[in-house]
Scaffold this active site. Structure first.
Site, PDB file in Angstrom:
ATOM      1  N   HIS A   1     -18.206  -9.715  15.668  1.00 36.60           N
ATOM      2  CA  HIS A   1     -19.226 -10.121  14.965  1.00 36.60           C
ATOM      3  C   HIS A   1     -19.155  -9.285  13.788  1.00 36.60           C
ATOM      4  O   HIS A   1     -18.518  -8.006  13.789  1.00 36.60           O
ATOM      5  CB  HIS A   1     -20.398  -9.518  15.721  1.00 36.60           C
TER       6      HIS A   1
ATOM      7  N   ASP B   1     -18.631  -3.197  22.281  1.00 33.77           N
ATOM      8  CA  ASP B   1     -19.858  -3.982  21.810  1.00 33.77           C
ATOM      9  C   ASP B   1     -20.325  -4.813  22.922  1.00 33.77           C
ATOM     10  O   ASP B   1     -19.671  -5.803  23.335  1.00 33.77           O
ATOM     11  CB  ASP B   1     -19.541  -4.719  20.581  1.00 33.77           C
TER      12      ASP B   1
ATOM     13  N   GLN C   1     -23.555  -9.074  23.962  1.00 38.63           N
ATOM     14  CA  GLN C   1     -23.390 -10.395  24.558  1.00 38.63           C
ATOM     15  C   GLN C   1     -23.096 -10.113  26.273  1.00 38.63           C
ATOM     16  O   GLN C   1     -23.240 -11.189  26.964  1.00 38.63           O
ATOM     17  CB  GLN C   1     -22.564 -11.228  23.989  1.00 38.63           C
TER      18      GLN C   1
ATOM     19  N   LYS D   1     -31.323  -8.903  23.536  1.00 44.50           N
ATOM     20  CA  LYS D   1     -30.634 -10.029  24.501  1.00 44.50           C
ATOM     21  C   LYS D   1     -30.670  -9.931  25.816  1.00 44.50           C
ATOM     22  O   LYS D   1     -30.080 -10.817  26.667  1.00 44.50           O
ATOM     23  CB  LYS D   1     -29.091 -10.003  23.718  1.00 44.50           C
TER      24      LYS D   1
ATOM     25  N   CYS E   1     -22.570 -15.037  12.492  1.00 41.59           N
ATOM     26  CA  CYS E   1     -22.267 -13.819  11.871  1.00 41.59           C
ATOM     27  C   CYS E   1     -20.595 -13.487  12.386  1.00 41.59           C
ATOM     28  O   CYS E   1     -20.202 -12.624  12.665  1.00 41.59           O
ATOM     29  CB  CYS E   1     -22.931 -12.705  12.623  1.00 41.59           C
TER      30      CYS E   1
HETATM   31  C1  PLP Z   1     -26.392  -9.619  18.282  1.00 41.72           C
HETATM   32  C2  PLP Z   1     -25.004  -9.145  18.426  1.00 41.72           C
HETATM   33  C3  PLP Z   1     -24.860  -7.970  17.691  1.00 41.72           C
HETATM   34  C4  PLP Z   1     -25.878  -7.471  16.699  1.00 41.72           C
HETATM   35  O1  PLP Z   1     -26.996  -6.894  17.250  1.00 41.72           O
HETATM   36  P1  PLP Z   1     -28.168  -6.482  16.879  1.00 41.72           P
HETATM   37  O2  PLP Z   1     -29.301  -6.271  17.729  1.00 41.72           O
HETATM   38  O3  PLP Z   1     -28.454  -7.303  15.666  1.00 41.72           O
HETATM   39  O4  PLP Z   1     -28.073  -5.185  16.392  1.00 41.72           O
HETATM   40  C5  PLP Z   1     -23.631  -7.562  17.573  1.00 41.72           C
HETATM   41  N1  PLP Z   1     -22.521  -7.743  18.325  1.00 41.72           N
HETATM   42  C6  PLP Z   1     -22.683  -8.863  19.186  1.00 41.72           C
HETATM   43  C7  PLP Z   1     -21.507  -9.241  19.998  1.00 41.72           C
HETATM   44  C8  PLP Z   1     -23.855  -9.569  19.201  1.00 41.72           C
HETATM   45  O5  PLP Z   1     -23.937 -10.827  19.759  1.00 41.72           O
END
Ligand code: PLP
Length: 404
Positions: A121, A198, A201, A224, A362
């Protein structure tokens, strides 16, 4: 017992109409919907005990502090962190990544290397590029194959004594690929590099165990996983968090302040300058309770069923191509209709009450890899149904007829 109709009763928004049609919400990878239990936690906070935390002697402040710190412990338990002070409240994944990237500025020098992946992302690419500019370190990228999987043999070649940091997402938001993070972490540790995962997801679908993973940093967003926006968490191993300098200066994060010198508070407060999103933290805890009440095994099984059903049904449409066909993937289907722009498909689906995401998600480097402007992305949550998948398939067929 997992009963989707029962679960849907928990989500007020799922009962509204959009453009005269029942809402079919398939944009869960962008943000999830909010169950009544989380809405109630937010209302209860502002109705009953809204106060600033950690500083008041009065009862309201105590109640708010207790609820906020209880939420931290819920998060600690959920992710199986060793200590609650290893959980830092953030405004979300982006904030957590920037906090770590900023902290590493003073720990890196020219010649050091940072490894990211081709599946990232933007929020997991740009902060590292900025870190490289500040520190003189170099960015290396683990390439991907056509199925949308990272190529581990190439990762191996990138690792060396120069590698200081590895940053990979647990699950790709654009394609749904589940990355082999345990292997990635173990290999990085062999060369002495730290790893940040990260989890934006992954946390809606699985329950990560940070100790079993032996990960150095893990970040996620509440919104999320049924929680509120503008809230998230950074897990960091105690040693690492002690080593990193603070990200922002301000109230809450200090021990002693004089004009000559300021000493910082201990963990977690060192990284929590200013008045936080108190209600957001409490609601994040409520979201974790809610999801655990349903159970992550049940969620994963059901979503896998939805994924297989949607993949099979969509694949029957002539001229439809699915991007991201890894065997290990979550309930995301990214696709295009031959010769038709994803935006046009998304617009027609919206007229039918169906919410999908269109564009580059993104993750422009992934789109460049496939040489496409973007995709239509349907991402399913545990409250979606096979009937909603059918509605999507009918909608896509209709869009194809209208646009070709
Ligand atoms: C949504 C997302 C982000 C960013 O999350 P925010 O809540 O906008 O800070 C980063 N990495 C991944 C894989 C995402 O899906």
């Amino acid at each position: 017992m997992f009963n989707v109709e029962h679960i849907r009763q928990d989500f007020p928004i799922l009962h509204r109409q959009v453009n005269g049609k029942p809402l079919v919400y398939l944009d869960n990878a962008a943000t999830s919907q909010t169950p009544q239990a989380v809405i109630d936690a937010i209302v209860a906070y502002y109705s009953n005990y809204n106060a600033n935390i950690h500083r008041g002697v009065h009862s309201l402040s105590q109640e708010a502090t207790d609820a906020y710190e209880e939420a931290r412990i819920k998060i600690q338990n959920h992710f199986n962190a060793k200590f609650s002070h290893e959980i830092i409240f953030t405004s979300g994944t982006t904030h957590g990544i920037n906090l770590v990237a900023n902290g590493f500025s003073s720990l890196l020098k020219k010649g050091d290397e940072i490894i990211v992946s081709a599946l990232e992302h933007h929020s997991n690419i740009v902060p590292w590029q900025m870190l490289c500019e500040r520190s003189g370190a170099t960015l290396k990228v683990i390439p991907m194959n056509l199925e949308g999987e990272l190529i581990m043999s190439e990762y191996h070649k990138l690792l060396s004594d120069h590698t200081k940091l590895v940053f990979v997402n647990h699950i790709s938001n654009a394609l749904g690929t589940i990355n082999p993070i345990k292997y990635i972490i173990d290999e990085a540790h062999k060369v002495g590099a730290a790893v940040l995962i990260d989890g934006a997801q992954s946390c809606p679908h699985i329950k990560p165990d940070v100790q079993a993973l032996d990960v150095d940093f893990y970040v996620t967003s509440a919104h999320k996983m049924c929680g509120p926006t503008g809230e998230g968490m950074l897990y960091g191993k105690e040693d690492w968090l002690n080593k990193l300098p603070p990200y922002q200066g301000g109230g809450e994060m200090i021990d002693q302040v004089t004009f000559e010198k300021t000493t910082y508070a201990g963990l977690p407060h060192k990284f929590e300058a200013g008045t936080p999103n108190i209600c957001g933290g409490i609601a994040f805890g409520a979201a974790i309770d809610y999801m655990n009440g349903i159970g992550f095994d049940a969620i994963a099984n059901y979503e896998h069923e939805l994924l297989e059903y949607a993949t099979a049904k969509l694949s029957e449409i002539e001229g439809l191509k699915i991007y991201g066909t890894s065997k290990q993937k979550t309930s995301v289907v990214s696709f295009n209709l031959e010769g038709i722009h994803p935006y046009d498909v998304g617009t027609i689906l919206d007229k039918l009450g169906i919410a999908v995401r269109t564009g580059h998600h993104c993750a422009q480097p992934i789109m460049d890899f496939y040489k496409i402007p973007g995709t239509v992305r349907a991402s399913f949550a545990f409250y979606n149904t096979k009937e909603e998948v059918d509605a999507l398939v009918t909608g896509v067929k209709k869009a194809k007829m209208m646009l070709s």
